[in-house]
Design a protein around this motif. Structure first.
Motif, PDB file in Angstrom:
ATOM      1  N   HIS A 168      -1.564 -20.480   9.040  1.00 52.73           N
ATOM      2  CA  HIS A 168      -2.234 -21.189  10.143  1.00 52.73           C
ATOM      3  C   HIS A 168      -2.807 -20.152  11.105  1.00 52.73           C
ATOM      4  N   ARG A 169      -4.146 -20.158  11.225  1.00 57.79           N
ATOM      5  CA  ARG A 169      -4.840 -19.241  12.124  1.00 57.79           C
ATOM      6  C   ARG A 169      -4.427 -17.777  11.869  1.00 57.79           C
ATOM      7  N   LEU A 170      -4.548 -17.369  10.642  1.00 58.92           N
ATOM      8  CA  LEU A 170      -4.279 -15.970  10.310  1.00 58.92           C
ATOM      9  C   LEU A 170      -5.225 -15.088  11.109  1.00 58.92           C
ATOM     10  N   SER A 171      -4.687 -14.028  11.670  1.00 56.00           N
ATOM     11  CA  SER A 171      -5.491 -13.179  12.551  1.00 56.00           C
ATOM     12  C   SER A 171      -6.594 -12.466  11.773  1.00 56.00           C
ATOM     13  N   ALA A 172      -7.598 -11.975  12.535  1.00 57.14           N
ATOM     14  CA  ALA A 172      -8.706 -11.256  11.904  1.00 57.14           C
ATOM     15  C   ALA A 172      -8.212 -10.022  11.167  1.00 57.14           C
ATOM     16  N   TYR A 173      -7.285  -9.305  11.788  1.00 54.89           N
ATOM     17  CA  TYR A 173      -6.781  -8.068  11.185  1.00 54.89           C
ATOM     18  C   TYR A 173      -6.014  -8.366   9.902  1.00 54.89           C
ATOM     19  N   ALA A 174      -5.158  -9.401   9.931  1.00 57.98           N
ATOM     20  CA  ALA A 174      -4.396  -9.770   8.730  1.00 57.98           C
ATOM     21  C   ALA A 174      -5.330 -10.238   7.619  1.00 57.98           C
ATOM     22  N   SER A 175      -6.372 -10.970   7.977  1.00 63.11           N
ATOM     23  CA  SER A 175      -7.335 -11.446   6.973  1.00 63.11           C
ATOM     24  C   SER A 175      -8.072 -10.272   6.333  1.00 63.11           C
ATOM     25  N   GLN A 176      -8.471  -9.304   7.169  1.00 66.47           N
ATOM     26  CA  GLN A 176      -9.140  -8.109   6.642  1.00 66.47           C
ATOM     27  C   GLN A 176      -8.228  -7.334   5.697  1.00 66.47           C
ATOM     28  N   ARG A 177      -6.962  -7.230   6.083  1.00 71.66           N
ATOM     29  CA  ARG A 177      -6.015  -6.482   5.234  1.00 71.66           C
ATOM     30  C   ARG A 177      -5.800  -7.188   3.898  1.00 71.66           C
ATOM     31  N   LEU A 178      -5.841  -8.518   3.914  1.00 66.15           N
ATOM     32  CA  LEU A 178      -5.650  -9.273   2.674  1.00 66.15           C
ATOM     33  C   LEU A 178      -6.801  -9.015   1.702  1.00 66.15           C
ATOM     34  N   VAL A 179      -8.029  -9.076   2.185  1.00 63.42           N
ATOM     35  CA  VAL A 179      -9.173  -8.777   1.325  1.00 63.42           C
ATOM     36  C   VAL A 179      -9.162  -7.297   0.932  1.00 63.42           C
ATOM     37  N   GLY A 180      -8.762  -6.437   1.888  1.00 60.58           N
ATOM     38  CA  GLY A 180      -8.654  -5.010   1.577  1.00 60.58           C
ATOM     39  C   GLY A 180      -7.626  -4.718   0.499  1.00 60.58           C
ATOM     40  N   LEU A 181      -6.563  -5.541   0.436  1.00 64.49           N
ATOM     41  CA  LEU A 181      -5.549  -5.370  -0.615  1.00 64.49           C
ATOM     42  C   LEU A 181      -6.172  -5.621  -1.988  1.00 64.49           C
ATOM     43  N   PHE A 182      -6.991  -6.667  -2.100  1.00 64.98           N
ATOM     44  CA  PHE A 182      -7.662  -6.925  -3.375  1.00 64.98           C
ATOM     45  C   PHE A 182      -8.577  -5.759  -3.739  1.00 64.98           C
ATOM     46  N   ASP A 183      -9.297  -5.248  -2.769  1.00 61.00           N
ATOM     47  CA  ASP A 183     -10.209  -4.135  -3.011  1.00 61.00           C
ATOM     48  C   ASP A 183      -9.449  -2.903  -3.496  1.00 61.00           C
ATOM     49  N   MET A 184      -8.314  -2.604  -2.844  1.00 61.90           N
ATOM     50  CA  MET A 184      -7.534  -1.432  -3.221  1.00 61.90           C
ATOM     51  C   MET A 184      -6.990  -1.564  -4.647  1.00 61.90           C
ATOM     52  N   LEU A 185      -6.453  -2.741  -4.987  1.00 63.26           N
ATOM     53  CA  LEU A 185      -5.928  -2.959  -6.335  1.00 63.26           C
ATOM     54  C   LEU A 185      -7.050  -2.938  -7.375  1.00 63.26           C
ATOM     55  N   SER A 186      -8.228  -3.453  -6.998  1.00 64.50           N
ATOM     56  CA  SER A 186      -9.339  -3.476  -7.957  1.00 64.50           C
ATOM     57  C   SER A 186      -9.830  -2.068  -8.265  1.00 64.50           C
ATOM     58  N   GLN A 222       0.831  -1.210   0.000  1.00 57.08           N
ATOM     59  CA  GLN A 222       0.000   0.000   0.000  1.00 57.08           C
ATOM     60  C   GLN A 222       0.866   1.261   0.000  1.00 57.08           C
ATOM     61  N   TYR A 223       1.953   1.230   0.767  1.00 55.68           N
ATOM     62  CA  TYR A 223       2.880   2.370   0.765  1.00 55.68           C
ATOM     63  C   TYR A 223       3.505   2.548  -0.606  1.00 55.68           C
ATOM     64  N   ASN A 224       3.916   1.449  -1.223  1.00 55.20           N
ATOM     65  CA  ASN A 224       4.538   1.518  -2.541  1.00 55.20           C
ATOM     66  C   ASN A 224       3.553   2.039  -3.585  1.00 55.20           C
ATOM     67  N   LEU A 225       2.286   1.644  -3.446  1.00 57.95           N
ATOM     68  CA  LEU A 225       1.269   2.065  -4.404  1.00 57.95           C
ATOM     69  C   LEU A 225       1.080   3.574  -4.379  1.00 57.95           C
ATOM     70  N   SER A 226       1.215   4.172  -3.186  1.00 55.40           N
ATOM     71  CA  SER A 226       0.967   5.608  -3.059  1.00 55.40           C
ATOM     72  C   SER A 226       2.225   6.453  -3.224  1.00 55.40           C
ATOM     73  N   LYS A 227       3.411   5.873  -2.947  1.00 60.16           N
ATOM     74  CA  LYS A 227       4.641   6.671  -2.945  1.00 60.16           C
ATOM     75  C   LYS A 227       5.644   6.246  -4.014  1.00 60.16           C
ATOM     76  N   LEU A 228       6.185   5.037  -3.877  1.00 60.43           N
ATOM     77  CA  LEU A 228       7.293   4.626  -4.753  1.00 60.43           C
ATOM     78  C   LEU A 228       6.817   4.172  -6.129  1.00 60.43           C
ATOM     79  N   ARG A 229       5.697   3.459  -6.172  1.00 61.49           N
ATOM     80  CA  ARG A 229       5.129   2.940  -7.424  1.00 61.49           C
ATOM     81  C   ARG A 229       6.148   2.107  -8.202  1.00 61.49           C
ATOM     82  N   ASP A 230       6.768   1.176  -7.487  1.00 56.86           N
ATOM     83  CA  ASP A 230       7.803   0.333  -8.061  1.00 56.86           C
ATOM     84  C   ASP A 230       7.232  -1.061  -8.298  1.00 56.86           C
ATOM     85  N   VAL A 231       7.180  -1.482  -9.547  1.00 59.96           N
ATOM     86  CA  VAL A 231       6.598  -2.777  -9.902  1.00 59.96           C
ATOM     87  C   VAL A 231       7.375  -3.912  -9.254  1.00 59.96           C
ATOM     88  N   TYR A 232       8.715  -3.791  -9.213  1.00 58.02           N
ATOM     89  CA  TYR A 232       9.543  -4.853  -8.634  1.00 58.02           C
ATOM     90  C   TYR A 232       9.230  -5.037  -7.152  1.00 58.02           C
TER      91      TYR A 232
END
Length: 724
Positions: free
Chosen positions: A501-519, A474-484
């Motif tokens: 294994h037992r990914l936390s609620a916050y990490a799971s939310q961020r993962l789905v949020g990453l798809f939303d942000m890229l979409s 997310q930081y790279n998307l807004s600042k560096l914009r580096d594909v690599y």
């Protein structure tokens, strides 16, 4: 030519006039033979005499003018080698021998640096050859060059003589001397060429394998043990409280002030922070050595000399090769000294191995990873040394390395892009191992005090790693914009996904949020391309170019979206029963996937995702009663039904596995990067005008960190040496 200059007589110890006369004679036009008593007197100079800065610059300029005739630089280098050889005597060594060696390396460093950074034109000429009529002790020099003799004795002294109160300062100055001697690389371009002139680096590469291995081991032991001020300050007047800077200090501050950086450490270190100049200099020297590449023209290339100098960069890479780097090989083949076994692969490796305490090295790196040099050393070990990588992967306390790495990535806005790359590549290398990916999810952290956006309590190390990697995207998307950078983060997450294994609620939310942000970014680009296609009608060349650029970026985001779906799909395919929070996050925001359901690139991946959604939605509908459900109630239904999940209807896609490989010419990145780190950290200022290795801004009146813009006047260079 006299055997020794007539020095002004003063009663008692050395006088100001005597010191100025001796140094003036050293840089003057009269040549003194190796056997002259002048050299003994010069190297007995005390530290407590003063010399104005402008006179120091004049002295350096005079040496530049006269050295080709007097060869005084090569002669003082010869005496340095002799004193080092005497310092390694089996019998007791008088302290005066160490003091003369310190003076020799100190004076040499000052004038050698000036000669290197003030090269006229493209040719570096240090005039290191002694005259044929010079009386040279054959048992010392033999058929070696001066630079080879000096580097051999420097390496041998550092390797064979323990650090003690008597030898600490000499160890330190020799490492600093090596940095100066190897700084000829700064004059070369970013891509090594056959005509690059690095006499001391090449001499270091020519040393015996056994000496190289011992030297690499000593540098790493210095880094691990971090010896700190073990000598008596009172024995050197420059360390006395309130003392003014002496003649050699003046020279250091004006012409090679990085030599004095250790002194500033020792005098001003009032804070509780443990700082070790010897450890810092050791790691700097090691990084320069292991990343050096000597470019050699292939024997099969028969073009004449003019053609060789005029070939293009592309052709030059085809007709040249890099000679082996023994320091790099020594580091690659280092083993844990606690293991007394030789595998089949190492049987084919000739020469001695570097044996190191891997446990201590692991712990030291864990405490030092806030510094870029430690990050680069860790990368070099993990990328090149399979034994150390294996050792790291079997450690049960992975947080020792991972926590400082993740904290550094959390603070990415305050880090350089190169440091971020190195940190991410380290994580990618580690994530290639399935046992590592499994173990980090079993290690529970009681808290993460440096993570400010949310209280992370009883979070697994694996969940924290997922959170930080997504945050970096997310930081790279807004600042560096580096594909690599994007690709490296997502590749690491893809390697981790099947073992989550037992990914936390916050990490799971961020993962789905990453798809939303890229979409959302994808949709904006798609709309922009469609608008340009509608408006442009293909008539404008400029318009066609813009459409092509947008289409290229749209393709990149299509790949990113697919990769995120691959990550989610891997978790659902291989680890769904262990990750109810991931299922909850997908159900909670299932609308973000709907627009891509019929996208040709995402068909099979979204089919799997909707198979999961249909299964759990139907279970929810079957148990739905009146009123709204709480989060805990929904989660309990998911947890119960995860136990009965069998994966019916899922299409098993190929499991992604990403590995790290260096680029075909890594030296073009690493050599400039290493020297930028050295210049910014050890106080080694260098004339910015002379640097060709990497681009340097030249502000009118400002100095960059580690880069010095030379503005001093030449002064009256014709005045006699005696008047200096």
């Amino acid at each position: 030519m006299g055997s020794v200059p007539s020095t002004p007589r003063r009663s008692g110890a050395f006088s100001q006039d005597t010191a100025e006369y001796l140094i003036g004679t050293f840089v003057g036009g009269e040549s003194f033979p190796l056997s002259s008593e002048f050299w003994q007197k010069l190297l007995e100079l005390p530290f407590d005499l003063r010399w104005p800065t402008d006179r120091v610059h004049q002295a350096c300029e005079l040496l530049v003018k006269n050295n080709h005739r007097t060869k005084h630089l090569s002669k003082i280098l010869f005496h340095l080698a002799c004193y080092l050889q005497e310092s390694m005597s089996a019998s007791g060594v008088p302290p005066v021998v160490y003091e003369k060696a310190v003076n020799a390396v100190y004076i040499t460093s000052i004038f050698l640096k000036h000669l290197i950074e003030n090269v006229q034109g493209d040719d570096l000429e240090l005039h290191l050859l002694l005259d044929e009529n010079e009386s040279i002790p054959k048992d010392i020099l033999g058929d070696q060059t001066i630079e080879n003799l000096v580097m051999r004795n420097v390496l041998t002294f550092i390797t064979s003589v323990d650090v003690s109160p008597n030898t600490y300062l000499l160890h330190l100055e020799l490492l600093n001397f090596m940095l100066i001697a190897m700084s000829t690389q700064l004059l070369c371009g970013p891509s090594p060429r056959p005509n690059d002139v690095n006499p001391f680096l090449d001499a270091a590469m020519a040393q015996d394998t056994s000496l190289v291995s011992s030297f690499v081991r000593r540098l790493l032991l210095n880094y691990i043990t971090r010896p700190n001020i073990p000598f008596n300050r009172a024995s050197y007047s420059i360390f006395n409280e309130g003392s003014e800077r002496g003649v050699l200090q003046r020279v250091g501050s004006a012409a090679a002030n990085f030599v004095l950086l250790p002194f500033s450490y020792l005098i001003s270190s009032s804070s509780g922070e443990l700082r070790s100049p010897l450890a810092d200099s050791s790691i700097h020297v090691l990084l320069v050595l292991i990343h050096y590449h000597k470019c050699v023209v292939s024997k099969d290339y028969d073009a004449n000399e003019n053609d060789k100098t005029a070939v293009s960069d592309t052709l030059q890479k085809e007709i040249t090769y890099f000679s082996d780097n023994p320091y790099c090989k020594a580091l690659e083949h280092a083993t844990d000294f606690e293991l007394d076994c030789v595998d089949v692969e190492r049987n084919a490796i000739s020469g001695p191995h570097v044996k190191l305490p891997f446990a201590s090295l692991f712990d030291t790196l864990g405490t030092c990873l806030a510094d870029e040099t430690a990050v680069l050393l860790l990368y070099s070990l993990l990328q090149g040394n399979s034994a150390f990588l294996e050792y790291v992967l079997v450690r049960t306390d992975q947080e020792t390395l991972l926590m400082p790495i993740l904290e550094a990535l959390y603070n990415a806005p305050r880090k350089t892009s190169n440091q971020i790359y190195m940190l991410l590549i380290i994580l990618l290398i580690l994530s290639q191992d399935s046992s590592f990916n499994a173990s980090i999810h079993k290690l529970i952290l009681p808290g993460v005090p440096w993570y400010k956006e949310r209280l992370l309590h009883q979070t697994s190390l694996g969940s924290l790693m997922v959170i930080i990697l997504i945050r970096t995207v997310q930081y790279n998307l807004s600042k560096l914009r580096d594909v690599y950078l994007h690709t490296t983060c997502l590749a690491t997450l893809a390697n981790m996904a099947p073992h989550v294994h037992r990914l936390s609620a916050y990490a799971s939310q961020r993962l789905v949020g990453l798809f939303d942000m890229l979409s959302r970014k994808y949709n904006k680009l798609a709309d922009l391309r469609n608008n340009k296609l509608h408006i442009g009608n293909g008539n404008s060349v400029e318009g066609n170019g813009l459409i092509e650029d947008v289409s290229t970026e749209l393709q990149i985001y299509t790949d990113f979206l697919r990769l995120v779906l691959e990550i989610i799909n891997a978790i659902l395919s291989y680890a769904l029963p262990r990750n109810p929070e991931v299922v909850y996050a997908i159900m909670h925001r299932q609308e973000v996937f709907q627009p891509f359901k019929n996208h040709p690139r995402f068909n099979e991946l979204l089919d799997n995702l909707y198979t999961v959604l249909d299964f759990f939605n139907s279970r929810m509908d079957a148990q739905r009663g009146d009123g709204d459900w709480s989060v805990n109630e929904v989660l309990q239904v998911i947890i119960v039904n995860c136990r009965s999940w069998r994966g019916d209807g899922m299409k098993m896609c190929t499991q992604l596995r990403f590995t790290y490989e260096q680029e075909s010419h890594p030296e073009e990145f690493f050599i400039p990067y290493v020297w930028q780190l050295v210049l910014s950290r050890c106080g080694f200022t260098f004339n910015a005008v002379a640097i060709n290795l990497f681009p340097v801004d030249l502000p009118a009146e400002e100095h960059e960190v580690g880069v010095e813009v030379s503005t001093h006047p030449n002064g009256d260079l014709e005045r006699s040496a005696n008047q200096l």
